[in-house]
Design a protein around this motif. Sequence first.
Motif, PDB file in Angstrom:
ATOM      1  N   GLU A 172       0.955  -1.210  -0.034  1.00  0.00           N
ATOM      2  CA  GLU A 172       0.144   0.027   0.018  1.00  0.00           C
ATOM      3  C   GLU A 172       0.693   1.352  -0.154  1.00  0.00           C
ATOM      4  O   GLU A 172       1.734   1.241   0.564  1.00  0.00           O
ATOM      5  N   PRO A 173       0.534   2.189  -0.708  1.00  0.00           N
ATOM      6  CA  PRO A 173       1.056   3.565  -0.717  1.00  0.00           C
ATOM      7  C   PRO A 173       1.092   4.160   0.665  1.00  0.00           C
ATOM      8  O   PRO A 173       0.049   4.077   1.314  1.00  0.00           O
ATOM      9  N   ARG A 174       2.103   4.695   1.141  1.00  0.00           N
ATOM     10  CA  ARG A 174       1.857   5.221   2.496  1.00  0.00           C
ATOM     11  C   ARG A 174       2.230   6.934   2.284  1.00  0.00           C
ATOM     12  O   ARG A 174       1.559   7.608   3.334  1.00  0.00           O
ATOM     13  N   GLU A 175       3.020   7.440   1.579  1.00  0.00           N
ATOM     14  CA  GLU A 175       3.289   8.836   1.429  1.00  0.00           C
ATOM     15  C   GLU A 175       3.980   9.298   0.218  1.00  0.00           C
ATOM     16  O   GLU A 175       4.421   8.406  -0.679  1.00  0.00           O
ATOM     17  N   ILE A 176       3.766  10.410  -0.069  1.00  0.00           N
ATOM     18  CA  ILE A 176       4.337  10.971  -1.432  1.00  0.00           C
ATOM     19  C   ILE A 176       5.514  11.852  -0.937  1.00  0.00           C
ATOM     20  O   ILE A 176       5.208  13.039  -0.125  1.00  0.00           O
ATOM     21  N   ILE A 177       6.886  11.779  -1.229  1.00  0.00           N
ATOM     22  CA  ILE A 177       7.933  12.816  -0.993  1.00  0.00           C
ATOM     23  C   ILE A 177       7.987  13.476  -2.025  1.00  0.00           C
ATOM     24  O   ILE A 177       8.144  13.115  -3.129  1.00  0.00           O
ATOM     25  N   LYS A 178       7.845  15.060  -1.897  1.00  0.00           N
ATOM     26  CA  LYS A 178       8.203  15.950  -2.928  1.00  0.00           C
ATOM     27  C   LYS A 178       9.302  16.599  -2.823  1.00  0.00           C
ATOM     28  O   LYS A 178       9.700  17.110  -1.326  1.00  0.00           O
ATOM     29  N   GLU A 179       9.941  16.818  -3.614  1.00  0.00           N
ATOM     30  CA  GLU A 179      11.269  17.584  -3.661  1.00  0.00           C
ATOM     31  C   GLU A 179      11.403  18.608  -4.683  1.00  0.00           C
ATOM     32  O   GLU A 179      10.725  18.168  -5.779  1.00  0.00           O
ATOM     33  N   ASP A 180      11.970  19.576  -4.530  1.00  0.00           N
ATOM     34  CA  ASP A 180      12.130  20.817  -5.442  1.00  0.00           C
ATOM     35  C   ASP A 180      12.839  20.124  -6.633  1.00  0.00           C
ATOM     36  O   ASP A 180      13.727  19.566  -6.669  1.00  0.00           O
ATOM     37  N   HIS A 181      12.337  20.295  -7.991  1.00  0.00           N
ATOM     38  CA  HIS A 181      13.170  20.255  -9.100  1.00  0.00           C
ATOM     39  C   HIS A 181      13.416  18.345  -9.086  1.00  0.00           C
ATOM     40  O   HIS A 181      14.218  18.196  -9.804  1.00  0.00           O
ATOM     41  N   ARG A 182      12.749  17.808  -8.459  1.00  0.00           N
ATOM     42  CA  ARG A 182      12.885  16.123  -8.658  1.00  0.00           C
ATOM     43  C   ARG A 182      11.409  15.526  -8.641  1.00  0.00           C
ATOM     44  O   ARG A 182      10.350  16.159  -8.346  1.00  0.00           O
ATOM     45  N   PRO A 183      11.318  14.510  -9.566  1.00  0.00           N
ATOM     46  CA  PRO A 183       9.730  13.923  -9.430  1.00  0.00           C
ATOM     47  C   PRO A 183       9.335  13.386  -8.056  1.00  0.00           C
ATOM     48  O   PRO A 183      10.221  13.022  -7.199  1.00  0.00           O
ATOM     49  N   ASP A 184       8.162  13.334  -8.009  1.00  0.00           N
ATOM     50  CA  ASP A 184       7.585  12.674  -6.594  1.00  0.00           C
ATOM     51  C   ASP A 184       7.979  11.367  -6.502  1.00  0.00           C
ATOM     52  O   ASP A 184       8.042  10.538  -7.298  1.00  0.00           O
ATOM     53  N   LYS A 185       8.248  11.071  -5.120  1.00  0.00           N
ATOM     54  CA  LYS A 185       8.479   9.631  -4.829  1.00  0.00           C
ATOM     55  C   LYS A 185       7.037   9.149  -4.116  1.00  0.00           C
ATOM     56  O   LYS A 185       7.166   9.856  -2.774  1.00  0.00           O
ATOM     57  N   GLN A 186       6.607   8.003  -4.471  1.00  0.00           N
ATOM     58  CA  GLN A 186       5.549   7.374  -3.665  1.00  0.00           C
ATOM     59  C   GLN A 186       6.356   6.260  -3.026  1.00  0.00           C
ATOM     60  O   GLN A 186       6.901   5.198  -3.648  1.00  0.00           O
ATOM     61  N   VAL A 187       6.079   6.524  -1.767  1.00  0.00           N
ATOM     62  CA  VAL A 187       6.731   5.225  -0.738  1.00  0.00           C
ATOM     63  C   VAL A 187       5.496   4.161  -0.505  1.00  0.00           C
ATOM     64  O   VAL A 187       4.328   4.582  -0.196  1.00  0.00           O
ATOM     65  N   PHE A 188       5.867   3.076  -0.380  1.00  0.00           N
ATOM     66  CA  PHE A 188       5.081   1.911  -0.290  1.00  0.00           C
ATOM     67  C   PHE A 188       5.647   1.125   1.128  1.00  0.00           C
ATOM     68  O   PHE A 188       6.614   1.212   1.281  1.00  0.00           O
ATOM     69  N   ALA A 189       4.303   0.447   1.369  1.00  0.00           N
ATOM     70  CA  ALA A 189       5.027  -0.447   2.865  1.00  0.00           C
ATOM     71  C   ALA A 189       3.897  -1.656   2.417  1.00  0.00           C
ATOM     72  O   ALA A 189       3.018  -1.733   1.627  1.00  0.00           O
ATOM     73  N   ILE A 190       4.562  -2.915   3.055  1.00  0.00           N
ATOM     74  CA  ILE A 190       3.970  -4.284   2.694  1.00  0.00           C
ATOM     75  C   ILE A 190       2.594  -4.284   3.753  1.00  0.00           C
ATOM     76  O   ILE A 190       2.772  -3.743   4.792  1.00  0.00           O
ATOM     77  N   THR A 191       1.516  -5.031   3.346  1.00  0.00           N
ATOM     78  CA  THR A 191       0.506  -5.062   4.254  1.00  0.00           C
ATOM     79  C   THR A 191       0.401  -6.459   4.740  1.00  0.00           C
ATOM     80  O   THR A 191       1.400  -7.383   4.668  1.00  0.00           O
ATOM     81  N   ASP A 192      -0.200  -6.835   5.714  1.00  0.00           N
ATOM     82  CA  ASP A 192      -0.470  -8.031   6.398  1.00  0.00           C
ATOM     83  C   ASP A 192      -0.641  -9.034   5.522  1.00  0.00           C
ATOM     84  O   ASP A 192      -0.007  -9.944   5.565  1.00  0.00           O
ATOM     85  N   LYS A 193      -1.620  -8.908   4.559  1.00  0.00           N
ATOM     86  CA  LYS A 193      -1.888  -9.776   3.574  1.00  0.00           C
ATOM     87  C   LYS A 193      -0.727  -9.940   2.821  1.00  0.00           C
ATOM     88  O   LYS A 193      -0.207 -11.273   2.411  1.00  0.00           O
ATOM     89  N   GLY A 194       0.118  -8.827   2.401  1.00  0.00           N
ATOM     90  CA  GLY A 194       1.549  -9.133   1.854  1.00  0.00           C
ATOM     91  C   GLY A 194       2.500 -10.178   2.370  1.00  0.00           C
ATOM     92  O   GLY A 194       3.266 -10.875   1.738  1.00  0.00           O
ATOM     93  N   ARG A 195       2.588  -9.745   3.664  1.00  0.00           N
ATOM     94  CA  ARG A 195       3.471 -10.674   4.563  1.00  0.00           C
ATOM     95  C   ARG A 195       3.159 -12.128   4.331  1.00  0.00           C
ATOM     96  O   ARG A 195       3.906 -13.230   4.637  1.00  0.00           O
ATOM     97  N   GLU A 196       1.748 -12.275   4.425  1.00  0.00           N
ATOM     98  CA  GLU A 196       1.298 -13.678   4.653  1.00  0.00           C
ATOM     99  C   GLU A 196       1.410 -14.395   3.131  1.00  0.00           C
ATOM    100  O   GLU A 196       1.669 -15.400   2.944  1.00  0.00           O
ATOM    101  N   GLN A 197       1.461 -13.608   2.238  1.00  0.00           N
ATOM    102  CA  GLN A 197       1.284 -14.329   0.762  1.00  0.00           C
ATOM    103  C   GLN A 197       3.062 -14.271   0.194  1.00  0.00           C
ATOM    104  O   GLN A 197       3.231 -15.170  -0.685  1.00  0.00           O
ATOM    105  N   LEU A 198       3.996 -13.852   0.712  1.00  0.00           N
ATOM    106  CA  LEU A 198       5.291 -13.801   0.485  1.00  0.00           C
ATOM    107  C   LEU A 198       5.823 -15.379   0.403  1.00  0.00           C
ATOM    108  O   LEU A 198       6.330 -15.725  -0.662  1.00  0.00           O
ATOM    109  N   PRO A 199       5.964 -15.909   1.642  1.00  0.00           N
ATOM    110  CA  PRO A 199       6.126 -17.379   1.568  1.00  0.00           C
ATOM    111  C   PRO A 199       5.449 -18.093   0.327  1.00  0.00           C
ATOM    112  O   PRO A 199       5.999 -19.191  -0.262  1.00  0.00           O
TER     113      PRO A 199
END
Length: 179
Positions: A56-83
């Motif tokens: 899931e997306p958690r935040e968007i980091i905005k910097e001057d003169h740089r593209p936005d960075k969308q930060v993601f985190a794994i969900t509980d479902k993602g931790r369960e499905q990884l194995p």
Amino acid sequence: MSIQIYILSKLTEGENYPYKLKKNLSEPIPFDKMGNLTESKLYYHFESLTKQGLVEPREIIKEDHRPDKQVFAITDKGREQLPNKIYELFEKAKNISEMLVGIMFLQHVENARVIPILEKNLEVLKEKQEQFQAIYNQIQKDDSMRDQVDFVHSYYSNNIANELHWLEKLISKMKDIKE
């Protein structure tokens, strides 16, 4: 599937964004270039994992003169499905190179569950080796084709023997870890 396993595994270590993961993948060995991983492919897999509810997306980091960075985190479902994704990777892999990402992230699975999958793959490969040898033995080789047939036989025999060697070595290492 390998890219998704890589993403999920890296996100278990903490939140991150696609560009940084791609950059990490290229250091110290340029796996991104070796696997032809482009940023667009990486973003596609982040989008796919988001739709599956595994990240899931958690935040968007905005910097001057740089593209936005969308930060993601794994969900509980993602931790369960990884194995499960890693087990599936080992089950579907036709050779060691297709298993590399799973091998890199074995800490997310149980060796006791992976070893039987690898042993089954080993048996299938041994059967393939026997079948290939039987076919070679049945080929009528006249003098004009002898060199070509022997070359092809040698090539495939060496490839199969190499796969067997590395698969046996992997199983042995995993059994050592298990104990």
